[in-house]
Design a protein around this motif. Sequence first.
Motif, PDB file in Angstrom:
ATOM      1  N   PRO A 262      -0.242  12.390  41.836  1.00  0.00           N
ATOM      2  CA  PRO A 262       1.288  13.109  41.861  1.00  0.00           C
ATOM      3  C   PRO A 262       2.182  12.167  42.420  1.00  0.00           C
ATOM      4  CG  PRO A 262      -0.602  14.427  42.760  1.00  0.00           C
ATOM      5  CD  PRO A 262      -1.251  13.029  42.564  1.00  0.00           C
ATOM      6  N   MET A 263       1.683  11.239  43.495  1.00  0.00           N
ATOM      7  CA  MET A 263       2.793  10.205  43.968  1.00  0.00           C
ATOM      8  C   MET A 263       3.410   9.412  42.822  1.00  0.00           C
ATOM      9  SD  MET A 263       1.078   9.517  47.536  1.00  0.00           S
ATOM     10  CE  MET A 263       2.525   9.117  48.287  1.00  0.00           C
ATOM     11  N   ILE A 264       2.454   8.918  41.942  1.00  0.00           N
ATOM     12  CA  ILE A 264       2.879   8.169  40.636  1.00  0.00           C
ATOM     13  C   ILE A 264       3.776   8.946  39.898  1.00  0.00           C
ATOM     14  CG2 ILE A 264       2.086   6.931  38.878  1.00  0.00           C
ATOM     15  CD1 ILE A 264      -0.263   6.453  40.141  1.00  0.00           C
ATOM     16  N   GLU A 265       3.436  10.117  39.616  1.00  0.00           N
ATOM     17  CA  GLU A 265       4.256  11.056  38.651  1.00  0.00           C
ATOM     18  C   GLU A 265       5.806  11.456  39.513  1.00  0.00           C
ATOM     19  OE1 GLU A 265       0.728  13.006  36.275  1.00  0.00           O
ATOM     20  OE2 GLU A 265       1.722  14.314  37.929  1.00  0.00           O
ATOM     21  N   GLU A 266       5.693  11.247  40.470  1.00  0.00           N
ATOM     22  CA  GLU A 266       6.973  11.762  41.367  1.00  0.00           C
ATOM     23  C   GLU A 266       7.706  10.485  41.798  1.00  0.00           C
ATOM     24  OE1 GLU A 266       5.951  14.338  44.541  1.00  0.00           O
ATOM     25  OE2 GLU A 266       4.921  15.724  43.339  1.00  0.00           O
TER      26      GLU A 266
ATOM     27  N   ALA B 144      -4.630   6.217  28.866  1.00  0.00           N
ATOM     28  CA  ALA B 144      -4.010   6.242  29.892  1.00  0.00           C
ATOM     29  C   ALA B 144      -2.511   6.813  29.734  1.00  0.00           C
ATOM     30  CB  ALA B 144      -3.976   4.929  30.747  1.00  0.00           C
ATOM     31  N   LEU B 145      -1.801   6.086  28.571  1.00  0.00           N
ATOM     32  CA  LEU B 145      -0.552   6.825  28.229  1.00  0.00           C
ATOM     33  C   LEU B 145      -0.620   7.963  27.754  1.00  0.00           C
ATOM     34  CD1 LEU B 145       0.516   3.202  26.655  1.00  0.00           C
ATOM     35  CD2 LEU B 145       1.320   4.240  28.615  1.00  0.00           C
ATOM     36  N   PHE B 146      -1.706   8.230  26.980  1.00  0.00           N
ATOM     37  CA  PHE B 146      -1.811   9.625  26.338  1.00  0.00           C
ATOM     38  C   PHE B 146      -1.941  10.652  27.491  1.00  0.00           C
ATOM     39  CE2 PHE B 146      -4.209  13.323  24.879  1.00  0.00           C
ATOM     40  CZ  PHE B 146      -3.648  13.454  23.460  1.00  0.00           C
ATOM     41  N   VAL B 147      -2.880  10.762  28.449  1.00  0.00           N
ATOM     42  CA  VAL B 147      -2.953  11.518  29.531  1.00  0.00           C
ATOM     43  C   VAL B 147      -1.739  11.671  30.238  1.00  0.00           C
ATOM     44  CG1 VAL B 147      -3.989  11.757  31.593  1.00  0.00           C
ATOM     45  CG2 VAL B 147      -5.483  11.449  29.801  1.00  0.00           C
ATOM     46  N   GLN B 148      -1.041  10.524  30.494  1.00  0.00           N
ATOM     47  CA  GLN B 148       0.185  10.503  31.395  1.00  0.00           C
ATOM     48  C   GLN B 148       1.198  11.256  30.590  1.00  0.00           C
ATOM     49  OE1 GLN B 148       2.856   7.025  31.263  1.00  0.00           O
ATOM     50  NE2 GLN B 148       2.722   6.957  33.363  1.00  0.00           N
ATOM     51  N   GLN B 149       1.354  11.175  29.164  1.00  0.00           N
ATOM     52  CA  GLN B 149       2.290  11.965  28.500  1.00  0.00           C
ATOM     53  C   GLN B 149       1.908  13.425  28.537  1.00  0.00           C
ATOM     54  OE1 GLN B 149       5.089  11.277  27.751  1.00  0.00           O
ATOM     55  NE2 GLN B 149       6.038  12.672  26.328  1.00  0.00           N
ATOM     56  N   MET B 150       0.819  13.809  28.401  1.00  0.00           N
ATOM     57  CA  MET B 150       0.381  15.301  28.224  1.00  0.00           C
ATOM     58  C   MET B 150       0.560  15.892  29.266  1.00  0.00           C
ATOM     59  SD  MET B 150      -0.924  16.246  25.420  1.00  0.00           S
ATOM     60  CE  MET B 150      -1.607  17.664  25.874  1.00  0.00           C
ATOM     61  N   ARG B 151       0.373  15.219  30.729  1.00  0.00           N
ATOM     62  CA  ARG B 151       0.762  15.637  31.998  1.00  0.00           C
ATOM     63  C   ARG B 151       2.391  15.955  32.099  1.00  0.00           C
ATOM     64  NH1 ARG B 151      -2.788  15.946  35.910  1.00  0.00           N
ATOM     65  NH2 ARG B 151      -1.484  15.349  37.622  1.00  0.00           N
ATOM     66  N   LYS B 152       3.119  15.045  31.495  1.00  0.00           N
ATOM     67  CA  LYS B 152       4.635  15.261  31.551  1.00  0.00           C
ATOM     68  C   LYS B 152       4.948  16.594  30.732  1.00  0.00           C
ATOM     69  CE  LYS B 152       6.007  10.526  32.159  1.00  0.00           C
ATOM     70  NZ  LYS B 152       6.927   9.525  31.479  1.00  0.00           N
ATOM     71  N   LEU B 153       4.305  16.764  29.626  1.00  0.00           N
ATOM     72  CA  LEU B 153       4.465  17.938  28.612  1.00  0.00           C
ATOM     73  C   LEU B 153       3.636  19.183  28.932  1.00  0.00           C
ATOM     74  CD1 LEU B 153       4.416  15.906  25.134  1.00  0.00           C
ATOM     75  CD2 LEU B 153       6.401  16.444  26.940  1.00  0.00           C
ATOM     76  N   GLN B 154       3.116  19.285  30.188  1.00  0.00           N
ATOM     77  CA  GLN B 154       2.245  20.469  30.232  1.00  0.00           C
ATOM     78  C   GLN B 154       2.862  21.800  30.549  1.00  0.00           C
ATOM     79  OE1 GLN B 154      -0.040  20.027  34.138  1.00  0.00           O
ATOM     80  NE2 GLN B 154       1.713  18.857  34.883  1.00  0.00           N
ATOM     81  N   ASN B 155       4.216  21.767  30.981  1.00  0.00           N
ATOM     82  CA  ASN B 155       5.029  22.852  30.924  1.00  0.00           C
ATOM     83  C   ASN B 155       6.079  23.311  29.632  1.00  0.00           C
ATOM     84  OD1 ASN B 155       3.810  23.814  33.400  1.00  0.00           O
ATOM     85  ND2 ASN B 155       5.270  22.193  34.390  1.00  0.00           N
ATOM     86  N   ALA B 156       5.772  22.410  28.596  1.00  0.00           N
ATOM     87  CA  ALA B 156       6.554  22.452  27.414  1.00  0.00           C
ATOM     88  C   ALA B 156       6.015  23.690  26.669  1.00  0.00           C
ATOM     89  CB  ALA B 156       6.427  21.013  26.623  1.00  0.00           C
ATOM     90  N   PRO B 157       7.226  24.417  25.754  1.00  0.00           N
ATOM     91  CA  PRO B 157       6.824  25.410  25.081  1.00  0.00           C
ATOM     92  C   PRO B 157       6.176  25.092  23.755  1.00  0.00           C
ATOM     93  CG  PRO B 157       9.255  24.669  24.721  1.00  0.00           C
ATOM     94  CD  PRO B 157       8.721  23.956  25.918  1.00  0.00           C
TER      95      PRO B 157
END
Length: 354
Positions: A12-16, A196-209
């Motif tokens: 979470p600290m990385i993502e923020e 790693a890049l795939f997981v990172q992007q999926m987490r960024k898009l987790q609230n996308a429609p």
Amino acid sequence: MYSNIKVSDLIPMIEEEKMVLIDVRSPSEYNDFSITGSVNIPFFSDAERAEVGTLYKQVSVEAAKERGLEIISAKLPEFVRQFQQIKGEKTVFCWRGGMRSKTTATLLDLMNVHVHRLEGGIREYRKWVMGQLDRQESPFPVYFLNGLTGTGKTRILKRLQEEGYPVMDLEGMANHKGSIFGHIGAEPHNQKTFDALFVQQMRKLQNAPYMLVEAESNRIGKVVVPPFLSDLKDHSVQLIIDMPMEQRIQEILEDYNPWEHQQQCMEAFQRIKSRIHTPVAKQIEEDLQTGQFASAVRLLLENYYDSRYEHTGLQYDETKKKVLHVEDIDEAVRVIKETISQVNEKELLANQRF
């Protein structure tokens, strides 16, 4: 005293963007795979690491430690100075959270530079990534961008991403264009970096429609696409880009710049030459040798890529296909946005009836 931090608390600290990550492994280890966004301040160079490792295996643990201490002592002032120049909270890591990160954190603490130390090192981070992939599924609809080679699918996705649309750029994560020529002009990523890049992007898009992604094969270069995404292709909307041949040729030339990579293009062509009718293959080879790249691309499309796509790329449910006839990239971007908007409106109305 330095403090330890777990991967689950670090993410979470990385993502923020509240944590600076510092990889203290050797340059070659860092270049092979590291946590996205980290910087490299190596405890040992590649040669030093090899020397200490040899002592560890062939002489003794004590001999390796003594040599390691000699090496780091000689460059300690500059090593510490590099950490002092980095502002904000910092986490150091090595391969297993062992001697290199422990020693680094201890030395920095003596110099009043506080850092966290990642428990388990990057190996623990890799385990976390794999755990995320094992549990991964799409929580929203996925639109697959499809179409013949040269229809600019990746460029279209990048344009949409720049405009804020939720995009999963698989070729960007693989650093490979997905064809036999896809490695040209790039240094393809390995599986660990891609995951790693795939997981990172999926987490960024987790609230996308919804999510937009290119309809890739199961493998891009040497990396493998997560199975759940491949399975989704059979049940998702396929936005099929139909673009004139001349425009496709131009897109390929602009994308690959074959005049800058003539030898690599020739080498890549040799891998598929036997699959093309001999007279045509001979002509393509001559075109590549003489710099007639537009002619070579046309022949490759007409005699290899288009026929392959007809066998594999259009094997989808007719009710899920939406063929978009466009003249160029600009029109494709506009039509895709309109199509997605219309589909989403229909789904919203359908849901309101119940």
